[in-house]
Design an enzyme around this catalytic site. Structure first.
Site, PDB file in Angstrom:
ATOM      1  N   THR A 197       0.722  -1.249   0.097  1.00  0.00           N
ATOM      2  CA  THR A 197       0.055   0.041  -0.027  1.00  0.00           C
ATOM      3  C   THR A 197       0.902   1.162  -0.146  1.00  0.00           C
ATOM      4  O   THR A 197       1.170   1.706  -0.837  1.00  0.00           O
ATOM      5  CB  THR A 197      -0.858   0.040   1.209  1.00  0.00           C
ATOM      6  OG1 THR A 197      -0.287  -0.283   2.473  1.00  0.00           O
ATOM      7  CG2 THR A 197      -2.174  -0.927   1.320  1.00  0.00           C
TER       8      THR A 197
ATOM      9  N   LYS B 190       3.978  -6.820   4.014  1.00  0.00           N
ATOM     10  CA  LYS B 190       3.603  -5.406   3.539  1.00  0.00           C
ATOM     11  C   LYS B 190       3.526  -4.549   4.910  1.00  0.00           C
ATOM     12  O   LYS B 190       2.985  -5.261   6.014  1.00  0.00           O
ATOM     13  CB  LYS B 190       2.651  -5.066   2.700  1.00  0.00           C
ATOM     14  CG  LYS B 190       1.165  -5.519   2.973  1.00  0.00           C
ATOM     15  CD  LYS B 190       0.375  -4.564   3.878  1.00  0.00           C
ATOM     16  CE  LYS B 190       0.329  -3.363   3.143  1.00  0.00           C
ATOM     17  NZ  LYS B 190      -0.742  -2.393   4.094  1.00  0.00           N
TER      18      LYS B 190
ATOM     19  N   THR C 157      -1.919  -1.610   8.612  1.00  0.00           N
ATOM     20  CA  THR C 157      -2.116  -2.848   8.371  1.00  0.00           C
ATOM     21  C   THR C 157      -0.743  -3.539   8.012  1.00  0.00           C
ATOM     22  O   THR C 157      -0.154  -3.297   7.040  1.00  0.00           O
ATOM     23  CB  THR C 157      -3.098  -2.886   7.102  1.00  0.00           C
ATOM     24  OG1 THR C 157      -4.213  -2.804   7.519  1.00  0.00           O
ATOM     25  CG2 THR C 157      -3.307  -4.498   6.766  1.00  0.00           C
TER      26      THR C 157
ATOM     27  N   GLU D  64       7.977   5.582   6.688  1.00  0.00           N
ATOM     28  CA  GLU D  64       8.277   6.922   6.276  1.00  0.00           C
ATOM     29  C   GLU D  64       8.028   8.031   7.176  1.00  0.00           C
ATOM     30  O   GLU D  64       7.072   7.997   7.863  1.00  0.00           O
ATOM     31  CB  GLU D  64       7.071   7.331   4.828  1.00  0.00           C
ATOM     32  CG  GLU D  64       7.614   6.807   3.627  1.00  0.00           C
ATOM     33  CD  GLU D  64       7.062   7.294   2.471  1.00  0.00           C
ATOM     34  OE1 GLU D  64       6.654   8.370   2.097  1.00  0.00           O
ATOM     35  OE2 GLU D  64       6.572   6.505   1.584  1.00  0.00           O
TER      36      GLU D  64
ATOM     37  N   ASN E 143       0.499  11.890   8.373  1.00  0.00           N
ATOM     38  CA  ASN E 143      -0.707  11.231   9.070  1.00  0.00           C
ATOM     39  C   ASN E 143      -1.656  12.367   9.069  1.00  0.00           C
ATOM     40  O   ASN E 143      -2.934  11.972   9.069  1.00  0.00           O
ATOM     41  CB  ASN E 143      -0.212  10.726  10.125  1.00  0.00           C
ATOM     42  CG  ASN E 143       0.168   9.380   9.959  1.00  0.00           C
ATOM     43  OD1 ASN E 143      -0.783   8.249   9.597  1.00  0.00           O
ATOM     44  ND2 ASN E 143       1.394   9.103  10.483  1.00  0.00           N
TER      45      ASN E 143
ATOM     46  N   THR F  46      -9.411  10.751   4.129  1.00  0.00           N
ATOM     47  CA  THR F  46     -10.248   9.497   3.717  1.00  0.00           C
ATOM     48  C   THR F  46     -10.968   9.961   2.464  1.00  0.00           C
ATOM     49  O   THR F  46     -11.396  11.060   2.402  1.00  0.00           O
ATOM     50  CB  THR F  46     -11.503   9.311   4.592  1.00  0.00           C
ATOM     51  OG1 THR F  46     -12.059  10.437   5.323  1.00  0.00           O
ATOM     52  CG2 THR F  46     -10.849   8.294   6.020  1.00  0.00           C
TER      53      THR F  46
END
Lengths: 395, 395
Positions: free
Chosen positions: A146, A172, A183, A267, A390, A395
């Site tokens: 992702t 991942k 995730t 990151e 972040n 969304t």
């Protein structure tokens, strides 16, 4: 990096993600039925694929794992469950195996229904492309990414009784900038001969020392999943106790390498932090202290600022439920004694600070006087860049 | 803002801090012996003043609280304990009371011995300056400040049986940029007639709904302390059940106002976030969910980015130990239904995002279907400025 014997994989872009050339589908297949186990998120709000796969492991006739990225199929109700089962059905039809022998993971945005059209075309294409070479393995590592900036693979080879057994895994996760949550997915394969109960036990041992020992912000996702598949295709006879021990070590190492790769790919982070807590009476105590330090925003910002802030570390240790007082704690940072006997030690603050600033890796060691249990835990620091990444995602 | 009857206070700069004009010493005195109680940090690594004061409450002959800022007297071993006792002895000598009836707090850098010279001169000067006016009260609020940008005071008046009873409190704490930890100190005084057991019970009730419901990064400090002193100087007769209820409400409100003032003073924060969890079976369940959401870095960065990120909030709720599934959660943000029945609701994302961006206050409401318990919790968002401030501070 190659797959164990008897495994094939594929990865491609089927069009789930907005950018149509970005890989978003991975498939791992065993040519023969294999034993397998899974470890899943403990979050009670979990994705449909977790609910479906959880019912199918441990098992001894597993055949495939299918993973899509770009959509997590979480918070999608009954229709999400149907979609997850439908995905395994498509794989089963293409491979002429039972749908119950196919495992599934999804990662990406949550609260949206899975788009069936691209997946319906993508799964047959992935089956078509299945390969046993390093490129096929790399493609599969790419299809599950992702916000990862690099694909994550690890491999070990164990020689037992003249036979070569491989353990190969992919993962991942780049926790810092996960779109919704951090995730983490991993598939580890081996051509060792194991039964379902053995895969379950060995996977739990490995996860407890790897994926359960990494944390960026302490938020477990709705979709975290780790699978172990063992198909016996190496041709090795049933393993002795000692050989199983060698295999466990290899598995632990693969899982640790993958878990650390996730933290290293965070990151926005400037430092990769290893926290070692030793001398605890119980492993759970050492784990609680390591996790509390790893998730402490004040410790993490101190490291970002190259500050050997013993006060924040000692205080984080003190606020756990592990019974101790300030004289029980001995703290080293990057090998230098910083705190002992309830007081800061004599050390060159500038040298320690320079050492943190100039190196990506930081080692925090807490020694306790209570017993023999040790835990090693990995995390990243908390930088302004983390917050920017972040905050800016919407969304 | 004034003190209750029979209390005097003072605050001044005695020279503990580097900048010699910055206030660093506060004194609160009751003219008559009073009942009092304390609530302290649960951190096992705690400052010497916590250890000394903890032995002296609850009590019914207390006379004074002395507080210094600039040095926390924590991680200072036996000598720290002696220093803390010595401070209370100096106050006791000056007031001609017993040292055991004097309470003490210290806040500031940890791991350094208390500098006796400035305190030795400062305490008699503070006694000299004791006053009952609003200026004396404000000075005392200033003497305990560390990284606070504003002094924090709150007051309520209750009328019972024709008598006016005052509840007046001060607090310090600006959690975001605390030098080492987010130390929170508060002294609340009342001229109500209470015994030691009553002060203890009423203080715990108030703290549970105020200081225990605020969190910036979930790190409890080595020195957190809240005191309640009650000297009966209002002249009110012993209070009835109903009157005690009125007083409790006033005390809760003073404590809540002070707790919220600490969050509002959080430097580097853009938003003041109220988290209301209702419909829980147990208060502890609601508390765990509220605290988990409040301390979640992903939720906090989403708010900093004006993102109504229901996924992070619902997932944070799911990772608590409270037994629930995704269909049990109803989420409103700023009064708009965002998530229900296991799925995101229909809402105007842009309008919600604009509403967060344009207002300092954000309200997150989680409704559960399990019972009647509600908790209200306050926190701040996580901004790049927070990280900058916490990274750049060095010990």
């Amino acid at each position: 990096m190659i797959l164990p014997q008897g495994f094939r994989s594929a990865g491609l872009a089927c069009g789930i993600k907005e950018k149509k050339t970005t890989f978003d589908l991975s498939l791992f297949v065993s040519d023969v039925p294999c034993a397998g186990a899974g470890v899943f998120t403990k979050n009670q709000v979990c994705g449909a694929p977790v609910k479906v796969s959880r019912e199918r492991v441990p098992g001894d006739s597993l055949r495939a794992v299918v993973i899509n990225s770009g959509n997590a199929n979480a918070c999608t109700g009954e229709r999400g469950i149907e979609d997850a089962k439908w995905m395994t059905g498509l794989v089963a039809d293409g491979l002429a195996v039972a749908a119950e022998d196919v495992l599934v993971c999804s990662t990406g945005i949550i609260g949206r229904f899975l788009p069936r059209t691209p997946i319906e075309a993508g799964i047959p294409a992935a089956i078509e492309q299945l390969g046993a070479d390093s490129e096929a393995f790399l493609n599969a590592a790419r299809g599950m990414m992702t916000t990862d900036t690099v694909p994550k693979q690890a491999m070990r080879v164990v020689n037992v009784g003249g036979q070569e057994i491989r353990v190969s895994g992919v993962a991942k996760g780049a926790a810092m900038i996960a779109p919704n949550m951090a995730t983490m997915l991993s598939v580890i394969m081996t051509d060792a001969p194991l039964d379902a109960a053995q895969t379950d036990q060995m996977l739990r041992h490995a996860v407890d020392r790897s994926f359960n020992c990494v944390s960026v912000e302490g938020h477990t996702s709705t979709s975290d999943t780790v699978f172990l598949l063992a198909n016996g295709a190496s041709g090795a006879e049933a393993l002795s106790e000692a050989e199983l021990g060698q295999l466990q070590t290899a598995l632990d190492e693969v899982a640790m390498e993958l878990g650390q790769a996730i933290i290293r790919d965070a990151e926005g982070a400037d430092h990769f932090v290893t926290i070692e807590v030793s001398g605890a009476a119980e492993r759970a105590d050492a784990m609680e202290i390591a996790r509390t330090i790893a998730n402490d925003a004040l410790v993490k910002t101190a490291i970002a600022g190259s500050d050997p802030n013993w006060g924040r570390i000692v205080s984080a240790t003190g606020r756990t439920s592990v019974k101790l007082n300030e004289r029980d704690i001995v703290l080293h940072i990057n090998g230098t004694l910083i705190y002992t006997e309830g007081r800061p030690a004599e050390y060159n603050e500038q040298a320690i600070s320079d050492g943190i600033q100039q190196n990506r890796d930081v080692l925090i060691q807490i020694q306790l006087p209570f017993g023999e249990e040790t835990v090693v835990f990995w995390t990243s620091d908390l930088t302004q860049e983390y917050v920017r990444l972040n905050s800016e995602y919407t969304t």
